[in-house]
Design an enzyme around this catalytic site. Structure first.
Site, short mmCIF file in Angstrom:
data_model
loop_
_atom_site.label_atom_id
_atom_site.label_comp_id
_atom_site.label_asym_id
_atom_site.label_seq_id
_atom_site.Cartn_x
_atom_site.Cartn_y
_atom_site.Cartn_z
N TYR A 35 0.83 -1.21 0.00
CA TYR A 35 0.00 0.00 0.00
C TYR A 35 0.86 1.25 0.00
O TYR A 35 2.07 1.20 0.24
CB TYR A 35 -0.94 0.01 1.21
CG TYR A 35 -0.28 0.30 2.54
CD1 TYR A 35 -0.40 1.55 3.13
CD2 TYR A 35 0.48 -0.67 3.20
CE1 TYR A 35 0.21 1.83 4.35
CE2 TYR A 35 1.08 -0.41 4.41
CZ TYR A 35 0.94 0.85 4.98
OH TYR A 35 1.55 1.12 6.19
N GLU A 185 13.38 2.90 13.38
CA GLU A 185 12.37 3.89 13.00
C GLU A 185 11.20 3.78 13.95
O GLU A 185 11.29 3.11 14.99
CB GLU A 185 11.94 3.69 11.55
CG GLU A 185 11.38 2.30 11.26
CD GLU A 185 11.03 2.09 9.80
OE1 GLU A 185 10.81 3.08 9.08
OE2 GLU A 185 10.96 0.93 9.37
#
Length: 289
Positions: A35, A185
């Site tokens: 996506y 992250e």
């Protein structure tokens, strides 16, 4: 004018309430898909080139072949049509693109080559977190338990979800993930920190998703003579952080002023963070496809 709620599924524009996919869709059964989420400002899509490149990489990485005529660029054009259909050409919005391997009888190996991918595209109104951008957010640290190809933007987000939920339960905006003693992250963002005066972030490899805002900011930092050291921040260096911020399509440059209930630096957004907020805001205001 009241917003509509029209989406795109496999060649058709239809009301979201009428949209359907098969219960045997591999996105539903396996999370077998990819996506993208794009930022839209007054009908203009931001950093489309980077998003299209990343979607192409994700599709190739999980070996999903699009049908003839389909491409990331075409999906963006469909998104632009949806912005018009949903009266979202003024103000801020997001464009969501999802492609799965399609619907087939459940089996771990790929279905037959004639199985068409499922394509779903939608748009939605978006409101930036102005208060957090101004005053700063809080974060927690969590172990990075994700798979070994974090550079692909796939639907398999369970480790991210669990870490994000832990952050929410602890009253934090985001979780900073740590793998093998270094900061990778966030659950949905990239982290940057200032250590001993040096702006640092994790390099783009298989351990992080190459964030679009990260990519844009990397170029902008160079233009304003800010050096970016793509050397991971070690967990042992966290106490020495004088500034910390995260970046993302829906977070822009967001200061982090508290980590694991301890202040970062002086406990307020730092000067470098503020400067990068300004240059990104200028880019968003003037940028487009």
């Amino acid at each position: 004018m009241q917003p509509k709620d029209v989406v795109y599924v496999n060649g058709s524009f239809l009301p979201r309430a009428e949209a359907r996919v098969s219960v045997e869709d591999r996105g539903f059964v396996f999370g077998d898909g990819v996506y993208e989420v794009l930022r839209v400002i007054n009908g203009r899509l931001f950093a489309t080139r980077f998003h299209n490149q990343r979607l192409e990489k994700s599709l190739a990485g999980v070996r999903i072949d699009l049908r003839d005529g389909d491409s990331p660029a075409r999906f963006v054009d469909i998104g632009k049509q949806l912005l018009k259909e949903n009266n979202l050409l003024a103000g801020e919005a997001t464009l969501y693109i999802q492609v799965t391997r399609g619907a087939a009888t459940r089996a771990h190996f790929f279905p037959s080559p004639d199985t068409a991918p499922t394509v779903y595209i939608s748009v939605a109104r978006f409101t930036p977190s102005a208060d957090l951008a101004e005053n700063g957010a809080t974060a927690i640290t969590q172990p990075d338990l994700r798979w070994g190809r974090c550079d692909l933007k796939t639907l398999n987000l369970l480790p991210n979800i669990l870490a994000a939920q832990t952050a929410k339960e602890r009253g934090a905006f985001e979780a900073m993930l740590i793998r093998d003693g270094v900061v990778t992250e966030g659950t949905r963002t990239n982290f940057f920190g200032v250590v001993d005066g040096s702006l640092r972030t994790h390099p783009c490899d298989t351990h992080i998703l190459p964030g679009i805002t990260r990519s844009v900011l990397r170029e902008l930092a160079r233009e304003v003579n800010i050096d970016l050291d793509e050397t991971p921040i070690k967990a042992s260096e966290i106490p020495r952080l004088s500034e910390l911020f995260l970046t993302g399509t829906t977070t822009d440059v967001m200061p982090v002023v508290k980590l694991d209930d301890k202040p970062v630096g002086k406990g307020k957004p730092g000067e470098l963070t503020r400067k990068l907020q300004r240059v990104l805001a200028d880019s968003l205001a003037s940028g487009g496809d």
